[in-house]
Design an enzyme around this catalytic site. Structure first.
Site, PDB file in Angstrom:
ATOM      1  N   ARG A 112       0.863  -1.173   0.000  1.00 41.31           N
ATOM      2  CA  ARG A 112       0.000   0.000   0.000  1.00 41.31           C
ATOM      3  C   ARG A 112       0.905   1.230   0.000  1.00 41.31           C
ATOM      4  O   ARG A 112       1.996   1.212   0.557  1.00 41.31           O
ATOM      5  CB  ARG A 112      -0.899   0.001   1.236  1.00 41.31           C
ATOM      6  CG  ARG A 112      -1.790  -1.232   1.359  1.00 41.31           C
ATOM      7  CD  ARG A 112      -2.540  -1.251   2.672  1.00 41.31           C
ATOM      8  NE  ARG A 112      -3.415  -2.426   2.792  1.00 41.31           N
ATOM      9  CZ  ARG A 112      -3.050  -3.579   3.328  1.00 41.31           C
ATOM     10  NH1 ARG A 112      -1.822  -3.722   3.812  1.00 41.31           N
ATOM     11  NH2 ARG A 112      -3.899  -4.592   3.391  1.00 41.31           N
ATOM     12  N   LYS A 154      -1.869  -2.861   7.925  1.00 41.84           N
ATOM     13  CA  LYS A 154      -3.122  -2.531   8.600  1.00 41.84           C
ATOM     14  C   LYS A 154      -3.306  -3.368   9.866  1.00 41.84           C
ATOM     15  O   LYS A 154      -2.846  -4.499   9.949  1.00 41.84           O
ATOM     16  CB  LYS A 154      -4.303  -2.802   7.662  1.00 41.84           C
ATOM     17  CG  LYS A 154      -4.491  -1.762   6.578  1.00 41.84           C
ATOM     18  CD  LYS A 154      -5.753  -2.068   5.797  1.00 41.84           C
ATOM     19  CE  LYS A 154      -6.061  -0.992   4.773  1.00 41.84           C
ATOM     20  NZ  LYS A 154      -7.317  -1.300   4.032  1.00 41.84           N
ATOM     21  N   HIS A 190      -2.017   2.216  -6.520  1.00 46.05           N
ATOM     22  CA  HIS A 190      -2.927   1.100  -6.262  1.00 46.05           C
ATOM     23  C   HIS A 190      -3.014   0.192  -7.483  1.00 46.05           C
ATOM     24  O   HIS A 190      -3.173  -1.029  -7.350  1.00 46.05           O
ATOM     25  CB  HIS A 190      -4.310   1.616  -5.882  1.00 46.05           C
ATOM     26  CG  HIS A 190      -5.135   0.622  -5.123  1.00 46.05           C
ATOM     27  ND1 HIS A 190      -4.846   0.242  -3.831  1.00 46.05           N
ATOM     28  CD2 HIS A 190      -6.232  -0.091  -5.472  1.00 46.05           C
ATOM     29  CE1 HIS A 190      -5.729  -0.645  -3.410  1.00 46.05           C
ATOM     30  NE2 HIS A 190      -6.575  -0.873  -4.403  1.00 46.05           N
ATOM     31  N   ARG A 192      -0.284  -2.191  -7.281  1.00 42.51           N
ATOM     32  CA  ARG A 192      -0.613  -3.257  -6.319  1.00 42.51           C
ATOM     33  C   ARG A 192      -1.471  -4.317  -7.006  1.00 42.51           C
ATOM     34  O   ARG A 192      -1.261  -5.522  -6.814  1.00 42.51           O
ATOM     35  CB  ARG A 192      -1.336  -2.643  -5.120  1.00 42.51           C
ATOM     36  CG  ARG A 192      -1.666  -3.605  -3.983  1.00 42.51           C
ATOM     37  CD  ARG A 192      -2.045  -2.792  -2.744  1.00 42.51           C
ATOM     38  NE  ARG A 192      -2.752  -3.567  -1.748  1.00 42.51           N
ATOM     39  CZ  ARG A 192      -2.156  -4.324  -0.817  1.00 42.51           C
ATOM     40  NH1 ARG A 192      -0.842  -4.418  -0.813  1.00 42.51           N
ATOM     41  NH2 ARG A 192      -2.861  -4.974   0.073  1.00 42.51           N
ATOM     42  N   HIS A 248      -2.992  -9.203   3.066  1.00 47.49           N
ATOM     43  CA  HIS A 248      -4.427  -9.351   3.254  1.00 47.49           C
ATOM     44  C   HIS A 248      -4.713 -10.293   4.416  1.00 47.49           C
ATOM     45  O   HIS A 248      -3.960 -11.242   4.664  1.00 47.49           O
ATOM     46  CB  HIS A 248      -5.090  -9.899   1.989  1.00 47.49           C
ATOM     47  CG  HIS A 248      -5.102  -8.930   0.858  1.00 47.49           C
ATOM     48  ND1 HIS A 248      -5.068  -9.316  -0.457  1.00 47.49           N
ATOM     49  CD2 HIS A 248      -5.120  -7.579   0.842  1.00 47.49           C
ATOM     50  CE1 HIS A 248      -5.079  -8.251  -1.235  1.00 47.49           C
ATOM     51  NE2 HIS A 248      -5.107  -7.194  -0.467  1.00 47.49           N
ATOM     52  N   TYR A 254      -8.330  -7.921  -6.287  1.00 50.87           N
ATOM     53  CA  TYR A 254      -7.057  -7.454  -6.824  1.00 50.87           C
ATOM     54  C   TYR A 254      -6.628  -8.243  -8.051  1.00 50.87           C
ATOM     55  O   TYR A 254      -5.568  -8.002  -8.607  1.00 50.87           O
ATOM     56  CB  TYR A 254      -5.963  -7.562  -5.746  1.00 50.87           C
ATOM     57  CG  TYR A 254      -6.103  -6.513  -4.675  1.00 50.87           C
ATOM     58  CD1 TYR A 254      -5.354  -5.349  -4.722  1.00 50.87           C
ATOM     59  CD2 TYR A 254      -6.998  -6.675  -3.635  1.00 50.87           C
ATOM     60  CE1 TYR A 254      -5.494  -4.372  -3.751  1.00 50.87           C
ATOM     61  CE2 TYR A 254      -7.140  -5.711  -2.658  1.00 50.87           C
ATOM     62  CZ  TYR A 254      -6.384  -4.561  -2.715  1.00 50.87           C
ATOM     63  OH  TYR A 254      -6.543  -3.598  -1.759  1.00 50.87           O
TER      64      TYR A 254
END
Length: 258
Positions: free
Chosen positions: A97, A123, A196, A199, A222, A231
């Site tokens: 990210r 995250k 993005h 990615r 993830h 994705y």
């Protein structure tokens, strides 16, 4: 946002769900802007080749002065070619990210068993150690040895990526870096892309190469495999290529050839 307002409508917080009026749904891959979708193999190779070339040799002609640096050509301590090449290589090869990229510190990269790793802080407080491909590790080492020192003003002693002013690179600056590298790609292989979108490119090509899905999930950070579906973009000719090397028909092909 869609999930939040769907729940808000069910819970009675709002009477109408404004996201129902949105014309593009997250699951509609074809409805997303082209810049957010995966590059084809030819486009990705062109971008990566330009990034590698930029990191190795820099521009043939010194560019203009950085904003606010006055007129004339850029001083050696304002040259960012090595940094720019590294940014694109990391985005396209590892698929972080953009927030993970700009938050990276030099100390987050380490060597274990002869392999260079990037410890990514993602995250939810989750971390992942991702091995870097050899060409990316080479550019990283060159940047740490040469490029970063030119930009360092002592203001951000830990930050990996620095602006020409010596500050930690901002998220908004990354698109400009990608665009500068894209300008070096031959027109026939050039297509605009966002961080993005790179990615998406990482996920799409790793999966198309039959890389284990759980390995791809761990590279991208993830929480579960189901997220990979968002994705994964279709690539031209991938179904034809898959059927040409069908695992069940391989023995029959070999028998006929013998």
């Amino acid at each position: 946002m869609s999930a939040f307002f769907k729940y808000a409508a069910v819970a009675g917080w709002v009477q109408l769900d404004p996201m129902r009026a949105v014309t593009v749904r997250p699951v509609q891959r074809g409805g997303l802007r082209a810049e957010r979708r995966a590059l084809t193999a030819e486009q990705a190779e062109g971008l990566l080749g330009a990034a590698r070339g930029l990191a190795e040799s820099g521009p043939a002609v010194p560019g203009p002065a950085a904003p606010g640096a006055g007129g004339g050509r850029r001083r050696p301590d304002q040259r960012t070619e090595l940094r720019d090449g590294l940014i694109v290589l990391l985005l396209a090869a590892v698929g972080p990210r953009v927030s993970e990229l700009t938050a990276a510190n030099a100390e987050d990269f380490f060597v274990n068993g002869g392999t260079r790793y990037w410890r990514i802080f993602g995250k939810g407080g989750r971390t992942r150690d991702v091995p870097l491909p050899g060409p990316v590790a080479e550019v990283l080492d060159a940047y740490l040895a040469e490029g970063r020192g030119r930009l360092d003003r002592g203001r951000e002693p830990k930050a990996l990526l620095l602006s020409w002013r010596g500050r930690r690179l901002a998220r908004g600056d990354v698109q400009g870096v990608i665009d500068r590298v894209l300008a070096r790609v031959e027109p026939g292989r050039r297509r605009s892309v966002t961080p993005h979108g790179l990615r998406h490119t990482t996920a799409t090509h790793l999966l198309a190469a039959a890389t284990d899905m759980d390995a791809v999930r761990r590279v991208l950070g993830h929480a579960d495999l189901s997220t990979l579906g968002r994705y994964r973009d279709e690539l031209p000719g991938e179904l034809e290529a898959a059927m040409r090397v069908h695992p069940l028909l391989g023995p029959l092909e070999r028998r006929r050839g013998g």
